[in-house]
Design a protein around this motif. Structure first.
Motif, PDB file in Angstrom:
ATOM      1  N   SER B  26      63.038 -46.845  -3.720  1.00 49.11           N
ATOM      2  CA  SER B  26      61.934 -46.067  -4.260  1.00 49.11           C
ATOM      3  C   SER B  26      60.596 -46.609  -3.756  1.00 49.11           C
ATOM      4  O   SER B  26      59.719 -45.848  -3.348  1.00 49.11           O
ATOM      5  CB  SER B  26      61.988 -46.104  -5.782  1.00 49.11           C
ATOM      6  N   LEU B  27      60.457 -47.933  -3.813  1.00 45.90           N
ATOM      7  CA  LEU B  27      59.200 -48.508  -3.331  1.00 45.90           C
ATOM      8  C   LEU B  27      59.102 -48.410  -1.823  1.00 45.90           C
ATOM      9  O   LEU B  27      58.035 -48.147  -1.273  1.00 45.90           O
ATOM     10  CB  LEU B  27      59.064 -49.958  -3.768  1.00 45.90           C
ATOM     11  N   ARG B  76      60.119 -55.236   9.893  1.00 43.55           N
ATOM     12  CA  ARG B  76      61.186 -56.168  10.284  1.00 43.55           C
ATOM     13  C   ARG B  76      61.613 -57.073   9.141  1.00 43.55           C
ATOM     14  O   ARG B  76      62.750 -57.463   9.029  1.00 43.55           O
ATOM     15  CB  ARG B  76      60.701 -57.037  11.456  1.00 43.55           C
ATOM     16  N   SER B  77      60.651 -57.423   8.278  1.00 44.41           N
ATOM     17  CA  SER B  77      60.930 -58.454   7.291  1.00 44.41           C
ATOM     18  C   SER B  77      61.044 -57.868   5.887  1.00 44.41           C
ATOM     19  O   SER B  77      60.284 -56.977   5.521  1.00 44.41           O
ATOM     20  CB  SER B  77      59.798 -59.474   7.320  1.00 44.41           C
ATOM     21  N   THR B  78      61.978 -58.408   5.122  1.00 39.46           N
ATOM     22  CA  THR B  78      62.047 -58.009   3.715  1.00 39.46           C
ATOM     23  C   THR B  78      61.376 -59.091   2.865  1.00 39.46           C
ATOM     24  O   THR B  78      61.286 -58.974   1.652  1.00 39.46           O
ATOM     25  CB  THR B  78      63.511 -57.847   3.256  1.00 39.46           C
ATOM     26  N   ASP B  79      60.926 -60.162   3.548  1.00 38.69           N
ATOM     27  CA  ASP B  79      60.307 -61.272   2.827  1.00 38.69           C
ATOM     28  C   ASP B  79      58.881 -60.909   2.406  1.00 38.69           C
ATOM     29  O   ASP B  79      58.306 -59.941   2.886  1.00 38.69           O
ATOM     30  CB  ASP B  79      60.214 -62.505   3.725  1.00 38.69           C
ATOM     31  N   GLN B  80      58.346 -61.761   1.551  1.00 38.26           N
ATOM     32  CA  GLN B  80      56.934 -61.593   1.197  1.00 38.26           C
ATOM     33  C   GLN B  80      56.058 -62.038   2.372  1.00 38.26           C
ATOM     34  O   GLN B  80      56.470 -62.864   3.175  1.00 38.26           O
ATOM     35  CB  GLN B  80      56.634 -62.434  -0.028  1.00 38.26           C
ATOM     36  N   MET B  81      54.864 -61.477   2.417  1.00 38.58           N
ATOM     37  CA  MET B  81      53.960 -61.763   3.530  1.00 38.58           C
ATOM     38  C   MET B  81      52.805 -62.635   3.039  1.00 38.58           C
ATOM     39  O   MET B  81      52.416 -62.546   1.869  1.00 38.58           O
ATOM     40  CB  MET B  81      53.386 -60.458   4.101  1.00 38.58           C
ATOM     41  N   PRO B  82      52.226 -63.440   3.952  1.00 41.26           N
ATOM     42  CA  PRO B  82      51.042 -64.203   3.542  1.00 41.26           C
ATOM     43  C   PRO B  82      49.929 -63.249   3.095  1.00 41.26           C
ATOM     44  O   PRO B  82      49.695 -62.224   3.741  1.00 41.26           O
ATOM     45  CB  PRO B  82      50.632 -64.950   4.815  1.00 41.26           C
ATOM     46  N   PHE B  83      49.279 -63.602   2.015  1.00 42.17           N
ATOM     47  CA  PHE B  83      48.222 -62.755   1.457  1.00 42.17           C
ATOM     48  C   PHE B  83      47.095 -62.543   2.477  1.00 42.17           C
ATOM     49  O   PHE B  83      46.477 -61.484   2.535  1.00 42.17           O
ATOM     50  CB  PHE B  83      47.680 -63.421   0.186  1.00 42.17           C
ATOM     51  N   ALA B 113      43.608 -67.568  -0.272  1.00 37.01           N
ATOM     52  CA  ALA B 113      44.572 -68.360  -1.046  1.00 37.01           C
ATOM     53  C   ALA B 113      45.904 -68.356  -0.329  1.00 37.01           C
ATOM     54  O   ALA B 113      46.256 -67.363   0.320  1.00 37.01           O
ATOM     55  CB  ALA B 113      44.735 -67.762  -2.437  1.00 37.01           C
ATOM     56  N   SER B 114      46.622 -69.453  -0.415  1.00 38.65           N
ATOM     57  CA  SER B 114      47.924 -69.488   0.266  1.00 38.65           C
ATOM     58  C   SER B 114      49.011 -68.971  -0.671  1.00 38.65           C
ATOM     59  O   SER B 114      49.876 -69.711  -1.132  1.00 38.65           O
ATOM     60  CB  SER B 114      48.238 -70.898   0.746  1.00 38.65           C
ATOM     61  N   ILE B 115      48.912 -67.697  -0.967  1.00 38.38           N
ATOM     62  CA  ILE B 115      49.950 -67.067  -1.787  1.00 38.38           C
ATOM     63  C   ILE B 115      50.689 -66.039  -0.938  1.00 38.38           C
ATOM     64  O   ILE B 115      50.217 -65.656   0.139  1.00 38.38           O
ATOM     65  CB  ILE B 115      49.368 -66.370  -3.048  1.00 38.38           C
ATOM     66  N   PHE B 116      51.829 -65.616  -1.438  1.00 42.00           N
ATOM     67  CA  PHE B 116      52.624 -64.626  -0.717  1.00 42.00           C
ATOM     68  C   PHE B 116      52.812 -63.391  -1.597  1.00 42.00           C
ATOM     69  O   PHE B 116      52.981 -63.510  -2.808  1.00 42.00           O
ATOM     70  CB  PHE B 116      53.984 -65.225  -0.334  1.00 42.00           C
ATOM     71  N   VAL B 117      52.759 -62.241  -0.961  1.00 36.23           N
ATOM     72  CA  VAL B 117      52.894 -60.986  -1.727  1.00 36.23           C
ATOM     73  C   VAL B 117      53.898 -60.077  -1.020  1.00 36.23           C
ATOM     74  O   VAL B 117      54.071 -60.168   0.200  1.00 36.23           O
ATOM     75  CB  VAL B 117      51.537 -60.249  -1.858  1.00 36.23           C
ATOM     76  N   PRO B 118      54.530 -59.178  -1.771  1.00 35.67           N
ATOM     77  CA  PRO B 118      55.416 -58.209  -1.119  1.00 35.67           C
ATOM     78  C   PRO B 118      54.611 -57.359  -0.135  1.00 35.67           C
ATOM     79  O   PRO B 118      53.481 -56.973  -0.457  1.00 35.67           O
ATOM     80  CB  PRO B 118      55.937 -57.357  -2.276  1.00 35.67           C
ATOM     81  N   TRP B 180      57.983 -53.828  -8.765  1.00 33.95           N
ATOM     82  CA  TRP B 180      58.368 -54.518  -7.535  1.00 33.95           C
ATOM     83  C   TRP B 180      57.758 -55.921  -7.491  1.00 33.95           C
ATOM     84  O   TRP B 180      58.407 -56.891  -7.147  1.00 33.95           O
ATOM     85  CB  TRP B 180      57.924 -53.682  -6.337  1.00 33.95           C
ATOM     86  N   TRP B 181      56.485 -56.013  -7.874  1.00 28.16           N
ATOM     87  CA  TRP B 181      55.809 -57.316  -7.906  1.00 28.16           C
ATOM     88  C   TRP B 181      56.470 -58.244  -8.921  1.00 28.16           C
ATOM     89  O   TRP B 181      56.626 -59.417  -8.688  1.00 28.16           O
ATOM     90  CB  TRP B 181      54.326 -57.141  -8.267  1.00 28.16           C
ATOM     91  N   LYS B 182      56.828 -57.656 -10.046  1.00 28.21           N
ATOM     92  CA  LYS B 182      57.460 -58.456 -11.112  1.00 28.21           C
ATOM     93  C   LYS B 182      58.769 -59.052 -10.588  1.00 28.21           C
ATOM     94  O   LYS B 182      59.050 -60.231 -10.760  1.00 28.21           O
ATOM     95  CB  LYS B 182      57.709 -57.557 -12.319  1.00 28.21           C
ATOM     96  N   VAL B 183      59.547 -58.203  -9.922  1.00 30.44           N
ATOM     97  CA  VAL B 183      60.852 -58.631  -9.425  1.00 30.44           C
ATOM     98  C   VAL B 183      60.700 -59.611  -8.261  1.00 30.44           C
ATOM     99  O   VAL B 183      61.381 -60.627  -8.195  1.00 30.44           O
ATOM    100  CB  VAL B 183      61.686 -57.389  -8.987  1.00 30.44           C
ATOM    101  N   GLN B 184      59.777 -59.285  -7.341  1.00 23.89           N
ATOM    102  CA  GLN B 184      59.660 -60.070  -6.116  1.00 23.89           C
ATOM    103  C   GLN B 184      58.968 -61.417  -6.304  1.00 23.89           C
ATOM    104  O   GLN B 184      59.386 -62.410  -5.743  1.00 23.89           O
ATOM    105  CB  GLN B 184      58.873 -59.268  -5.061  1.00 23.89           C
TER     106      GLN B 184
END
Lengths: 146, 208
Positions: B26-27, B76-83, B113-118, B180-184
């Motif tokens: 869905s997302l 390509r990636s299903t991982d989170q990306m650098p913010f 900030a060195s955070i990661f987001v979907p 999605w954010w909650k889950v990821q």
């Protein structure tokens, strides 16, 4: 040099002042369409939102416009709502006026909607002006044959 | 109530239980649609800038290449990306929307900030916020990002007035992103309509 002469590189005039209602919420797109359509001999009237276009369409005489070109994904009154109101109106030109849509959306569901709303043609973004003008020209010739 | 994203000030809460059946498809659908719209609208805008001989045309092509690269990374990636990568995309997205809607004013005050987001989720939120406010008499968006204790607080405010739309489909999209954010990354996203517009707030935990 870039510019309008690269779009209409043969300086061909396909049209003779046929009026086109152009509706798009992006001012840049409107400016571009206004310039290019004029260069090809059309007379565009540009509108930045659906409700303004709609009230103008109903204010004008029947058959005032020969074509309508609408961006589907507009904010406020979107393209489909605008077309629905034109097609279901009691005006003599409501059902017959050729309507073309521009869209960045390539999903299949759109194609079903094109039939439902009796849309004459769709132009993918970025707008290829030669395809757009061929579509207009095709409608004109078909109309003449009728 | 424990399943609700409990933000006292927020008028609308997301009940995670409501979305048990929501899967990643869905997302993904929203993300692909945004990518598709972005790419073709961006090309159309660049084409307009070239035809109208705008001085920004060449820069738009360069920026577009950066964004295209990011989009391919996201695909390509299903991982989170650098913010920071998401921010670069957001800034180009803003400049493109400002070309399309000249009256659009965007205030950008986002701390690094060195955070990661979907991938693409902040972009979806921004695109919806812009979409809501371009029909408002005053087209304004403000984006802020601040580190606060263990969270990074990311906010988008837009200038939709009292009569402005609060579109169901936009709300639905926001709910998908929230879940999605909650889950990821265990981030919490809330939004409310106030007298001055619509405010979105995301609390994103910092990576350990």
């Amino acid at each position: 040099m870039y510019g309008i002469h690269q779009v209409n590189n043969g300086n061909q005039v396909y049209f003779h002042g046929e009026r086109v209602m152009v509706v798009d919420d992006s001012e840049l797109n409107l400016e571009m369409l206004n310039l290019v359509l004029r260069d090809f001999g059309l007379a565009p009237d540009i509108f930045q939102n659906g409700s303004l276009a709609l009230s103008h369409f109903f204010m004008e005489n029947e058959f005032y416009y020969q074509y309508i070109l609408i961006d589907l994904n507009m904010h406020g009154v979107n393209g489909y709502e605008l077309i629905r109101q034109i097609r279901t109106s009691t005006r003599k030109d409501g059902k017959s006026i050729p309507i073309f849509v521009m869209t960045a959306d390539i999903t299949e569901t759109n194609h079903k909607a094109f039939e439902e709303y009796n849309i004459n043609g769709h132009i993918d973004k970025p707008v290829n002006f030669h395809i757009l003008l061929q579509e207009f020209k095709g409608e004109l010739e078909w109309e003449k044959k009728r | 109530m424990e399943h609700l994203l409990n933000q006292e000030k927020m008028g609308i809460l997301v009940d995670v239980g409501e979305f048990q059946n929501l899967d990643s498809d869905s997302l993904k659908k929203h993300i692909i649609l945004l990518q598709e719209h972005f790419l073709f609208n961006a090309l159309n805008t660049i084409k307009g800038a070239v035809i109208l001989r705008r001085s920004e045309a060449l820069k738009l092509v360069d920026d577009f290449a950066v964004c295209l690269r990011y989009q391919f990374q996201c695909i390509r990636s299903t991982d989170q990306m650098p913010f920071s990568n998401e921010c670069k995309f957001l800034q180009f997205y803003i400049s493109m929307e400002q070309m399309r809607f000249p009256g659009l004013s965007v205030e950008w005050d986002v701390q690094e900030a060195s955070i990661f987001v979907p991938p693409m989720c902040t972009s979806i939120l921004l695109s919806k916020s812009i979409q809501e406010c371009v029909t408002a008499p005053e087209r304004k968006v403000k984006i802020t990002g601040r580190l606060q204790n263990d969270n990074y607080v990311f906010q988008i405010w837009n200038s939709v007035d009292e009569e402005g739309v609060f579109d169901d489909s936009i709300e639905e999209t926001r709910k998908s992103v929230a879940l999605w954010w909650k889950v990821q990354c265990n981030a919490e996203l809330c939004w409310e309509k106030c007298s001055e517009g619509i405010l979105l707030m995301a609390n994103i935990p910092r990576a350990e």
